[in-house]
Enzyme design. Structure first.
Site, short mmCIF file in Angstrom:
data_model
loop_
_atom_site.label_atom_id
_atom_site.label_comp_id
_atom_site.label_asym_id
_atom_site.label_seq_id
_atom_site.Cartn_x
_atom_site.Cartn_y
_atom_site.Cartn_z
N LYS A 117 7.79 14.52 -48.70
CA LYS A 117 8.66 15.71 -48.67
C LYS A 117 10.12 15.34 -48.43
O LYS A 117 11.03 16.04 -48.84
CB LYS A 117 8.20 16.69 -47.59
N HIS B 217 3.26 15.56 -34.34
CA HIS B 217 4.61 15.30 -34.84
C HIS B 217 5.56 15.80 -33.77
O HIS B 217 5.62 17.00 -33.51
CB HIS B 217 4.85 16.01 -36.18
N GLU C 224 3.85 8.85 -39.97
CA GLU C 224 4.32 9.53 -41.18
C GLU C 224 5.85 9.50 -41.25
O GLU C 224 6.50 10.55 -41.26
CB GLU C 224 3.84 10.98 -41.17
N1 PLP Z 1 4.98 14.55 -41.32
C1 PLP Z 1 5.05 15.89 -41.33
C2 PLP Z 1 3.77 16.66 -41.24
C3 PLP Z 1 6.27 16.55 -41.43
O1 PLP Z 1 6.31 17.88 -41.44
C4 PLP Z 1 7.46 15.78 -41.52
C5 PLP Z 1 8.76 16.41 -41.61
O2 PLP Z 1 8.93 17.59 -41.58
C6 PLP Z 1 7.33 14.37 -41.54
C7 PLP Z 1 6.08 13.79 -41.42
C8 PLP Z 1 8.52 13.47 -41.66
O3 PLP Z 1 9.27 13.51 -40.53
P1 PLP Z 1 10.51 12.53 -40.36
O4 PLP Z 1 11.34 12.67 -41.57
O5 PLP Z 1 11.17 13.01 -39.13
O6 PLP Z 1 9.99 11.16 -40.18
#
Ligand code: PLP
Length: 486
Positions: A65, A194, A271
């Site tokens: 994402k 998270h 993640e």
């Molecule tokens: N995993 C989940 C379920 C998320 O919603 C997000 C970000 O919104 C991420 C991972 C990635 O987070 P980050 O970019 O802070 O590493």
């Protein structure tokens, strides 16, 4: 081979050429007016090396994402990461570059039914949940899924809070959900959390890991033997930031709560999103208009200057609204001197909301000058729209020769992925692969001796597949990437 568009190819540059010199060359070329990005692939490779080095027990699943560029996905796939996907489309994108379904975690606790059915159809089994409704849907649509319960544990100072939307309470809700999963005959294999995106409080990881331990222990009383711990995202990725503090906390907490020599080994994944891509992307924007606001008392004194640039909050700078990004403009002409004025910077659309910088002191900028913004790889292009007809900036991808030599022989990239010496806008990048200042002969360069490189075995433990090229030692990889960044 997926990346075939000329603009999406990697431009190989020589050792004296970095992302800033490429950016300047493009900006200075005649006819260049549109905003553009420079993506440095080496930065992503280096980040991967860092991650594996400081958290050797943790297998990264890149959060698509954050930036769903095919090139980013291909590079990370080849380096051996797994992928956190939020939707059917993200799953399809990742699988389209040849990633096996068992390297994907469907990490959205609230999934539309058709997306669950799609995951079942393509063999994506691992998925998160935090509520009853999700369990009933999965029971119906993907009864053999491997479920991961997401619990809430927040860093209240994180750049972006997620806890208000996702994550069940580990004490009051998790036991009920696990009992229901058990009654439904669903396989719950692990716990995820998270702490919030852009974590500013490393100790929160310890609290979260301890909380997860409690859920593992409770699940055991129901007959579940959990084997997966997912640390989520939250790791900083801007230039000059470090994940070392988080890593120290994580490593210690893992040793305390999930020791490696435990009777039942636990696979630990994370993640990371912004960590991998933020600093790899630099955005260059052109100042196309300006207004000098005169002081009402004295009509000859400039009290404020308004600059208009060709990317704004509907484009890349949506991260100001959605990701709490604080832009720092840098003048491309670093020798710029002159009088400083209180200034604001605005995006190109007709909306008053489209403001990039509210107020800061800047030296006077001429029309046509370029400014750039670093750390623009996360939550920018993935969200940007061409509102008002202003196009989303092009991305020029570069890799230096050493990174290129690494990529060409160890990744599933073909000759078509690379361009030598010129950008898509026919700008010479100073590449001198043949050592004579001539544009290198592509065939000759392609046939150059590979550097010896071994990629890390960075596959998620629950993943079964592994390309042959990834089966060799990580130490050697570290050594080579280190030498690239000296
Ligand atoms: N995993 C989940 C379920 C998320 O919603 C997000 C970000 O919104 C991420 C991972 C990635 O987070 P980050 O970019 O802070 O590493």
């Amino acid at each position: 081979m997926k990346v075939t568009e000329l603009d999406e190819r990697i431009h190989v540059v020589d050792a004296n050429t970095d992302y800033l010199s490429v950016m300047k060359t493009i900006a200075e070329s005649s006819g260049q007016e549109d905003p553009f990005y420079v993506l440095d692939i080496g930065d992503i490779v280096y980040k991967h090396k860092q991650f594996k080095q400081v958290m050797p027990r943790v297998y990264p699943y890149y959060a698509v994402k954050c930036n769903d560029s095919l090139m980013v996905i291909e590079i990370l796939a080849a380096l051996g990461t797994g992928f956190d996907c939020a939707s059917k489309a993200e799953i399809n994108k990742v699988m389209s570059v040849g990633v096996d379904s068992n390297r994907i975690l469907f990490a959205n606790p609230a999934k539309p039914s058709s997306h669950i059915a799609h995951a079942a159809a393509v063999g994506v089994d691992l998925m998160t949940f935090d509520g009853e409704a999700e369990l009933y849907k999965v029971k119906k649509l993907h009864p053999t899924a491997k479920m991961v319960i997401r619990v809430r544990c927040d860093d209240e100072n994180a750049q972006c809070q997620l806890g208000m939307k996702f994550g069940c309470d580990a004490e009051t809700e998790a036991p009920r959900l696990l009992k229901l999963a058990c009654t439904l005959g669903l396989d719950v294999v692990g716990v995820s959390f998270h702490v919030g995106s852009g974590c500013r409080n490393p100790p929160v990881f310890r609290r979260a890991i301890k909380t997860a331990r409690g859920v593992f222990d409770y699940a055991k009383t129901l007959g579940y033997t959990m084997t997966l711990l997912d640390l989520g995202g939250g790791y900083p990725g801007d230039r000059g930031t470090s994940i070392q503090k988080i890593a120290d906390v994580v490593n210690e907490a893992l040793n305390d709560y999930f020791p490696e020599d435990a009777e039942v080994p636990v696979h630990v994944i994370a993640e990371p999103g912004r960590y991998y891509v933020s600093s790899a992307y630099t955005l260059a924007c052109n100042v196309h208009s300006k207004r000098e606001i005169k002081s009402p008392a004295d009509n000859s004194t400039i009290s404020h200057v308004m600059y208009y640039i060709n990317d704004g909050v509907y484009g890349s700078f949506n991260n100001i609204l959605y990701d709490h990004y604080e832009p720092t403009p840098i003048l491309m002409n670093e020798n710029k001197r002159g009088k400083f004025y209180p200034s604001s910077i605005w995006g190109p659309t007709c909306d008053g909301l489209d403001k990039v910088i509210d107020s800061m002191l800047l030296p006077e900028i001429e029309l046509g000058e370029w400014i750039y913004f670093e750390n623009m790889g996360a939550y920018t292009l993935a969200v940007a729209s061409p509102f008002n007809g202003f196009p989303v900036p092009k991305v020029h991808i570069i890799a230096d020769e050493k990174i290129w030599l690494l990529l060409k022989d160890t990744l599933p990239l073909t000759e078509e992925h690379f361009v030598f010496g010129n950008t898509p806008t026919n700008i010479h990048l100073g590449l001198d692969i043949d050592g004579n200042g001539r544009r290198a002969d592509v065939q000759h360069v392609w046939n150059m001796e590979p550097i010896e490189i071994n990629l890390p075995l960075a596959l998620p433990p629950i993943t079964m597949t592994c390309r042959d090229t990834q089966k060799s030692s990580f130490d050697s990889f570290i050594h080579h990437v280190d030498s690239m960044h000296q």
